[in-house]
Design a protein around this motif. Structure first.
Motif, mmCIF file in Angstrom:
data_model
loop_
_atom_site.group_PDB
_atom_site.id
_atom_site.type_symbol
_atom_site.label_atom_id
_atom_site.label_comp_id
_atom_site.label_asym_id
_atom_site.label_seq_id
_atom_site.Cartn_x
_atom_site.Cartn_y
_atom_site.Cartn_z
ATOM 1 N N ALA A 142 43.110 44.141 32.557
ATOM 2 C CA ALA A 142 42.737 43.443 33.774
ATOM 3 C C ALA A 142 43.949 42.679 34.295
ATOM 4 O O ALA A 142 44.938 42.498 33.582
ATOM 5 C CB ALA A 142 41.602 42.478 33.472
ATOM 6 N N LEU A 143 43.856 42.250 35.542
ATOM 7 C CA LEU A 143 44.913 41.399 36.079
ATOM 8 C C LEU A 143 44.524 39.947 35.801
ATOM 9 O O LEU A 143 43.590 39.426 36.406
ATOM 10 C CB LEU A 143 45.058 41.643 37.585
ATOM 11 C CG LEU A 143 46.078 40.747 38.289
ATOM 12 C CD1 LEU A 143 47.496 41.081 37.835
ATOM 13 C CD2 LEU A 143 45.971 40.878 39.796
ATOM 14 N N ILE A 144 45.183 39.350 34.845
ATOM 15 C CA ILE A 144 44.952 37.929 34.572
ATOM 16 C C ILE A 144 46.268 37.243 34.920
ATOM 17 O O ILE A 144 47.268 37.402 34.224
ATOM 18 C CB ILE A 144 44.576 37.674 33.100
ATOM 19 C CG1 ILE A 144 43.355 38.513 32.699
ATOM 20 C CG2 ILE A 144 44.301 36.193 32.857
ATOM 21 C CD1 ILE A 144 43.075 38.526 31.207
ATOM 22 N N LEU A 413 48.451 38.209 44.438
ATOM 23 C CA LEU A 413 47.531 39.110 45.125
ATOM 24 C C LEU A 413 48.098 39.602 46.454
ATOM 25 O O LEU A 413 47.440 40.332 47.193
ATOM 26 C CB LEU A 413 46.186 38.413 45.358
ATOM 27 C CG LEU A 413 45.421 38.034 44.078
ATOM 28 C CD1 LEU A 413 44.114 37.344 44.425
ATOM 29 C CD2 LEU A 413 45.159 39.262 43.221
ATOM 30 N N ASP A 421 41.836 35.955 49.538
ATOM 31 C CA ASP A 421 41.066 36.478 50.656
ATOM 32 C C ASP A 421 39.608 36.657 50.220
ATOM 33 O O ASP A 421 39.308 37.493 49.357
ATOM 34 C CB ASP A 421 41.690 37.818 51.062
ATOM 35 C CG ASP A 421 40.940 38.482 52.208
ATOM 36 O OD1 ASP A 421 39.897 37.940 52.634
ATOM 37 O OD2 ASP A 421 41.407 39.533 52.667
ATOM 38 N N GLY A 423 37.237 37.959 51.741
ATOM 39 C CA GLY A 423 36.685 39.263 52.090
ATOM 40 C C GLY A 423 36.951 40.292 51.002
ATOM 41 O O GLY A 423 36.253 41.286 50.889
ATOM 42 N N ARG A 424 37.996 40.073 50.252
ATOM 43 C CA ARG A 424 38.403 41.047 49.253
ATOM 44 C C ARG A 424 37.971 40.645 47.845
ATOM 45 O O ARG A 424 37.667 41.498 47.011
ATOM 46 C CB ARG A 424 39.923 41.206 49.306
ATOM 47 C CG ARG A 424 40.435 42.483 48.718
ATOM 48 C CD ARG A 424 41.926 42.629 48.940
ATOM 49 N NE ARG A 424 42.249 43.082 50.286
ATOM 50 C CZ ARG A 424 42.332 44.373 50.623
ATOM 51 N NH1 ARG A 424 42.114 45.298 49.724
ATOM 52 N NH2 ARG A 424 42.627 44.721 51.853
ATOM 53 N N TYR A 425 37.974 39.346 47.587
ATOM 54 C CA TYR A 425 37.660 38.883 46.229
ATOM 55 C C TYR A 425 36.375 38.075 46.224
ATOM 56 O O TYR A 425 36.204 37.159 47.038
ATOM 57 C CB TYR A 425 38.818 38.056 45.656
ATOM 58 C CG TYR A 425 40.071 38.875 45.575
ATOM 59 C CD1 TYR A 425 40.252 39.776 44.536
ATOM 60 C CD2 TYR A 425 41.040 38.817 46.584
ATOM 61 C CE1 TYR A 425 41.372 40.583 44.481
ATOM 62 C CE2 TYR A 425 42.162 39.629 46.541
ATOM 63 C CZ TYR A 425 42.323 40.502 45.485
ATOM 64 O OH TYR A 425 43.419 41.311 45.428
ATOM 65 N N GLY A 542 45.040 30.900 33.315
ATOM 66 C CA GLY A 542 44.965 32.331 33.619
ATOM 67 C C GLY A 542 43.923 32.523 34.705
ATOM 68 O O GLY A 542 42.846 31.937 34.640
ATOM 69 N N LEU A 544 41.710 35.347 36.703
ATOM 70 C CA LEU A 544 41.257 36.743 36.727
ATOM 71 C C LEU A 544 40.467 36.974 38.011
ATOM 72 O O LEU A 544 39.339 36.516 38.136
ATOM 73 C CB LEU A 544 40.385 37.002 35.489
ATOM 74 C CG LEU A 544 39.582 38.291 35.400
ATOM 75 C CD1 LEU A 544 40.488 39.500 35.426
ATOM 76 C CD2 LEU A 544 38.760 38.314 34.129
ATOM 77 N N LEU A 546 38.216 38.799 40.759
ATOM 78 C CA LEU A 546 37.204 39.853 40.733
ATOM 79 C C LEU A 546 37.053 40.407 42.143
ATOM 80 O O LEU A 546 36.819 39.660 43.091
ATOM 81 C CB LEU A 546 35.867 39.296 40.239
ATOM 82 C CG LEU A 546 35.869 38.680 38.836
ATOM 83 C CD1 LEU A 546 34.480 38.191 38.459
ATOM 84 C CD2 LEU A 546 36.355 39.684 37.800
ATOM 85 N N LEU A 547 37.170 41.705 42.275
ATOM 86 C CA LEU A 547 37.050 42.333 43.593
ATOM 87 C C LEU A 547 35.618 42.271 44.091
ATOM 88 O O LEU A 547 34.678 42.342 43.311
ATOM 89 C CB LEU A 547 37.486 43.801 43.496
ATOM 90 C CG LEU A 547 38.985 44.066 43.409
ATOM 91 C CD1 LEU A 547 39.236 45.498 43.015
ATOM 92 C CD2 LEU A 547 39.658 43.756 44.737
ATOM 93 N N ARG A 548 35.504 42.122 45.409
ATOM 94 C CA ARG A 548 34.174 42.118 45.997
ATOM 95 C C ARG A 548 33.575 43.507 45.927
ATOM 96 O O ARG A 548 34.265 44.478 46.124
ATOM 97 C CB ARG A 548 34.296 41.658 47.455
ATOM 98 C CG ARG A 548 33.007 41.252 48.082
ATOM 99 C CD ARG A 548 33.235 40.530 49.379
ATOM 100 N NE ARG A 548 33.699 39.155 49.180
ATOM 101 C CZ ARG A 548 32.914 38.145 48.748
ATOM 102 N NH1 ARG A 548 31.657 38.357 48.514
ATOM 103 N NH2 ARG A 548 33.410 36.939 48.594
ATOM 104 N N ASN B 100 39.733 43.962 56.176
ATOM 105 C CA ASN B 100 39.374 44.802 55.038
ATOM 106 C C ASN B 100 38.742 46.114 55.469
ATOM 107 O O ASN B 100 38.613 47.028 54.674
ATOM 108 C CB ASN B 100 38.390 44.070 54.132
ATOM 109 C CG ASN B 100 39.064 42.927 53.433
ATOM 110 O OD1 ASN B 100 40.207 43.052 53.018
ATOM 111 N ND2 ASN B 100 38.372 41.816 53.348
ATOM 112 N N LEU B 474 42.629 42.605 27.904
ATOM 113 C CA LEU B 474 44.079 42.560 28.069
ATOM 114 C C LEU B 474 44.424 42.211 29.515
ATOM 115 O O LEU B 474 43.787 42.699 30.440
ATOM 116 C CB LEU B 474 44.672 43.934 27.739
ATOM 117 C CG LEU B 474 44.489 44.417 26.301
ATOM 118 C CD1 LEU B 474 44.795 45.901 26.213
ATOM 119 C CD2 LEU B 474 45.405 43.635 25.380
#
Lengths: 548, 478
Positions: A142-144, A413, A421, A423-425, A542, A544, A546-548, B100, B474
């Protein structure tokens, strides 16, 4: 992601070079033998076939799935692997499951041989899978986004976290524009009590061993914090692994009862007035902590042979009545000696004298600490940060919170203003590694001493108009569980352990948002209660998304 | 494709007027031009994977809501911005759009070549939308825990000696005993079998005589385990019956039965069946302190029936205490306080973490904690019990760790009556980069310890810690 692309690029650049060489040879050979139109039709046929044949490759561990995503069935004859022995070509058996792939059909090949670089069809088209590697990397991890405080000084921290400069400006005398912290007697940084502006070169000696001074070469202290200097952390974990350790030190205390002095350069600084604080950066030398019997409790030195057999002095040391004393001798590039002088009465301070930046446990990450504790603990019948006579010179509290904007999240990001954003996350999960300490004692009765439930740490979401939404608050009553006020069994007992917290931050569906961490000491005093002075530290965050 | 075909067709249909060399060189550069497009977290990338420089002239955008298609100049437009339009071989441009709803479906280069984004190629990219968590403490790992434990020698420090009496495999067993504590769990992978730890002392109790029959040989447990005994069973099938004040009952579900803690007295248990492994540790007559290995101080198996086995470390023997009394002692005023000399270290070697690929990890642990100190922090200092970190196997050291200490953990249990609540903790761990510590594989390590070995009547907590689930997420090195 970047590595994914670069793996992909490496594979495809190799492929493209091969293709261009192939095409050039093809073209040139046709030019030499014939320039007739019919040969060019052959070229067009080949180009058409090449464009029509498409193969997707999804790599999962040791297996690769080949899927025909072109617009006609394909018959594969060879698969080319890059192995440790060089390029190997596997000829597919006539009844191999990967031999004939109809449109949208898929098969699996083992990658035991290495990485797959190309497949060659029966009609001679070389197919280069275009997505090698990408799925592997992104699906297993994941992207942390790591956010650390590994900066050399508060100015750099302020830039990274967009801190209001007035909240961290140095409290020189007769300046009325500082904001953030107040107390019964303010700490000010008098003229002539600051050495060095630059963190690079050593500018002054600093020692408790004064020439011709009192016979004692140690000083008492109320709070002592010793960390590895950020500049050394960065140097030793990068270009110069063998660099001798350098330290950053915060000393706070009440007026000394004896003749003890701190010698800075050629001047002797008696520990007088109504209390003092010394901030030392980039210190090269030796630090020893003695107990009341005169035994060395801990020792740290740029020359490690000075401290063989002793516990490290790195960490926090609290309270005047522990009887501990400090010996130090060395050189530093920055020294600031703050004092609580009568002239400081009524002048508001900034957070600057109360912030400490250093690696507190030697793990290579710089911790940022807000420390309003100075010298003493107390219970509900006594001011916490005051001596037995009940003089409350050392009580400090926040007049407004110190806010750190986590711009890094947005930068990673892809937004230039550090925003997230909506709208995206849909959310960000925030992990914080924290430490906490206070001076209410005994711990069993701290909730009687501090009975107002005020927050010390807040996670906020801020929108474009500057509106703040409180996401999570750590109030005293929660966070006081995580510490022990007084420790005597050094090494086994702990003031605190670094704790990891996770917080879920929902992001509204539209607009730009920033995550902000706010810190404060909300307690001045009410009688002899609600008078805690505190230590709050953050080591790493950290995020993390999350995408919408 | 149509573009290239018609371009070539138009040119070669006039062979007399168009010389062939310029055509071929044009074709050459045209064919050499190669771009790939794909999504990123904040937009999409356009990468030049050909071998000649190129420039992006136009971006074709589709509004995913309305379906309308717009062609905009790449260098200057109101809708999207590209980090660069001139791409050297290997170069990448990141394009971000204001809305978007806008998806880039194609780009056109200055040579007029059109590169489209194949939606089928995009589909697999959606996989990372869910986050992968690997199970570190799987039933398989728990069953083979010996491979992962880093325990050197006799790690348990006991205030009264205990030594191994019997270690047998594949045998029948009948136990009739007065006991203080029974921990009965289900064997991982075999719901019909039990993994059990029995703790007691033979000198006293509700029935006159405790006995243990292994493979037909009877041991007088009252005598052999006069001062203390610990019996550990792995893969036991048979009957388990417990006789408490309320009467006799059969155990059908996993359970911790802590009667001395709750009732202040021992109870009677009856076990009869076959067992794959049984180990018995006893003290018949020796009152001195001693050291023993970890074996009789841990048991693993599913305790709550959710399929994930607990790995349970147990220094608790009998009763409870406070700051003025020793927590664990026999009625004859003999202290039975055990502690670990060093933390028990579990190195999850099956999942190496490459520090050039990962910058952070989050380790999630589900656990329970119990200890025997009635007055909590008055009885015990704030020592570290649990530590989670990243370990360098080459240098044999932690490169990063966070911990949980007594002051926090003691708030998650009630001493009497015996009550634990499972907690789940996420630990953020920092992975030092190759620039900091060189490129290498690192490992997640979990450490558990009982650091309390009695000072006066304080620092004498006895613990029961169950680690159930350890998961790993990870975090990429961005």
């Amino acid at each position: 992601m970047r590595r994914g692309i670069s793996t992909l690029l490496t594979a495809t650049i190799v492929a493209a070079v091969a293709l261009s060489v192939f095409t050039t040879l093809f073209t040139i050979s046709y030019r030499r033998t014939s320039t007739s139109v019919s040969s060019l039709w052959g070229l067009i046929d080949y180009t058409d076939l090449h464009e029509a044949t498409k193969l997707a490759v999804i790599v999962r561990g040791d297996m690769a799935t080949l899927k025909n995503i072109g617009r006609s069935p394909v018959e594969l004859e060879y698969i080319v692997f890059n192995t440790s022995n060089g390029v190997e070509i596997l000829r597919l058996d006539l009844n191999d499951r990967c031999r004939i792939l109809k449109i949208n059909e898929a098969c699996e090949v083992s990658l035991g041989r290495g990485t797959l670089i190309a497949a060659i069809t029966k009609s001679g088209v070389i197919v280069f899978p275009e997505r090698i590697g990408i799925e592997v990397e992104t699906s297993e991890a994941a992207l942390i986004i790591p956010i650390t405080f590994s900066f050399r000084n508060l100015g750099d921290i302020a830039k990274e976290f967009e801190i209001d400069p007035e909240l961290i400006a140095k409290p020189y005398p007769n300046q009325r524009d500082k904001r953030g912290v107040n107390g019964s007697v303010s700490l000010i940084l008098p003229e002539g009590r600051e050495e060095g502006e630059y963190y690079d070169k050593e500018v002054s000696t600093i020692s408790t061993k004064c020439q011709g001074g009192g016979k004692d070469d140690k000083i008492p202290f109320g709070v002592l914090i010793v960390g590895y200097d950020p500049s050394w952390v960065m140097e030793s974990r990068g270009v110069n692994p063998g660099a001798p350790p350098r330290y950053t030190i915060l000393i706070a205390g009440p007026k000394s009862k004896g003749q003890e002095k701190l010698c800075i350069g050629k001047s002797d600084v008696p520990l007088t007035q109504r209390g003092f604080r010394v901030k030392i950066a980039n210190f090269t030398g030796t630090i020893k902590i003695y107990d009341s019997e005169g035994r060395v409790v801990a020792c740290s030195s740029s020359n490690p042979s000075e401290c063989v057999g002793y516990r490290s002095a790195i960490g926090t040391w609290y309270y005047e009545n522990s009887g501990w004393k400090l010996f130090m001798d060395g050189v530093a590039s920055y020294i600031a000696y703050y004092q609580r002088a009568p002239s400081g009465q009524g002048q508001e301070m900034s957070y600057e004298p109360f912030l400490f930046l250093g690696d507190l446990d030697g793990n290579g990450l710089v911790d940022i600490l807000l420390v309003t504790e100075d010298a003493y603990y107390g219970d509900s019948s006594k001011y916490n940060d005051s001596d037995d006579k009940g003089i409350n010179f050392l009580l400090d509290y926040s007049t407004e919170p110190l806010k750190l904007k986590l711009l890094r999240v947005g930068y990673v990001l892809g937004s230039s203003d550090g925003s997230i954003d909506g709208g995206r996350y849909s959310a960000v999960i925030l992990y914080l590694n924290l430490l906490f300490h206070d001076n209410s004692y005994p711990d069993e009765q701290q909730l009687e001493d501090i009975d107002r439930t005020d927050w010390v740490l807040r996670i906020l979401l801020v929108d474009e108009e500057g509106n703040e939404y409180i996401i999570r608050e750590y109030r005293y009553q929660e966070i006081c569980n995580y510490h022990k006020t007084v420790v005597t069994d050094v090494g086994r007992d702990n003031y605190f352990t670094k704790l990891s917290q996770s917080i879920y931050i929902p992001i509204p569906a539209s607009g730009k948002y920033w995550v902000v961490i706010a810190l404060q000491d909300p307690y001045y005093y009410q009688g002899t209660k609600n008078d805690a002075d505190i230590t709050i530290g953050i080591e790493i965050i950290g995020a993390l998304p999350l995408l919408r | 494709m149509i573009a290239v075909a018609s371009y070539i067709y138009v040119n070669i249909s006039r062979p007399t007027t168009a010389p062939l060399d310029p055509l071929l060189s044009k074709l050459d550069s045209y064919l050499n031009e190669k771009l790939v497009m794909g999504p990123t977290l904040s937009g999409f990338y356009v990468a030049n994977n050909g071998n000649s420089p190129l420039s992006i002239d136009y971006i074709v955008l589709q509004n995913t809501t309305s379906g309308s298609v717009t062609v905009v100049r790449a260098s200057r437009n109101q809708l999207c911005s590209a980090s660069t339009v001139e791409l050297q071989p290997g170069g990448t441009s990141i394009v971000t759009c204001s809305s978007n709803d806008l998806e880039s479906i194609a780009v056109v280069t200055s040579n007029g070549k059109v590169f489209t984004r194949d939606p089928k190629l995009t589909a697999p990219y959606l996989i990372p939308r869910t986050i992968t968590q690997r199970v570190l403490l799987s039933p398989e790992v728990v069953t083979e825990i010996g491979q992962y434990l880093r325990v050197v020698g006799n790690i348990v420090n006991t205030s009264i000696d205990i030594t191994k009496y019997i270690d047998s495999s594949n045998t029948n067993l009948v136990l009739n005993a007065n006991v203080s504590l029974l921990i009965a769990t289900k064997t991982p992978g075999n719901p019909d079998a039990w993994n059990i730890l029995v703790v007691g002392y033979g000198g006293y109790g509700p029935r006159p005589k405790s006995s243990l029959n292994i493979g037909g040989q009877t041991i007088n447990l009252s005598k052999v385990g006069y001062y203390r005994f610990r019996i550990k069973l792995e893969n036991f099938t048979g009957q388990i019956r417990v006789t408490e004040t309320a009467g006799e009952r059969s155990l059908t579900k996993p359970e911790i039965v802590p009667n001395v803690v709750n009732q202040g007295k021992q109870y009677f248990i009856y076990l009869s069946g076959s067992v794959r492994r049984v180990s018995v540790y006893t003290n018949t007559s020796k009152l001195e302190p001693g050291f023993v290995d970890l074996d009789p101080y841990y048991v693993f198996g599913d305790l709550d029936g959710n399929g994930y086995p607990e790995l349970i470390f147990v220094t608790q023997d009998h009763g409870t205490g406070n700051k003025d009394s020793v927590n664990d002692r026999l009625p004859v005023n003999i202290n039975v306080v055990d502690s670990f000399l060093n933390p028990v270290r579990i190195v999850f070697t099956a999942e190496p973490i490459d520090n050039s690929r990962y910058a952070t990890v989050v380790v999630s642990v589900r656990l329970f904690f119990w200890d025997s100190s009635e007055d909590d922090i008055s009885d015990n200092d704030n020592r570290v019990i649990l530590r989670v970190g990243i370990y360098d196997n080459q240098e044999n050291k932690f490169v990063y760790s966070v911990s949980m200490s007594y002051y926090e953990l003691c708030r998650y249990r009630t001493v009497k009556p015996f009550t634990v609540s499972y907690i789940v903790k996420d630990f953020l761990l920092y992975v030092p980069s190759p620039e900091e510590i060189e490129s290498r594989d690192l490992y997640i390590v979990l450490e558990v310890t009982d650091p309390y070995n009695l000072q006066g009547s304080r620092n004498d907590a006895e613990i029961i810690v169950g680690i159930e689930y350890v998961g790993l997420v990870l975090g990429v090195r961005p």
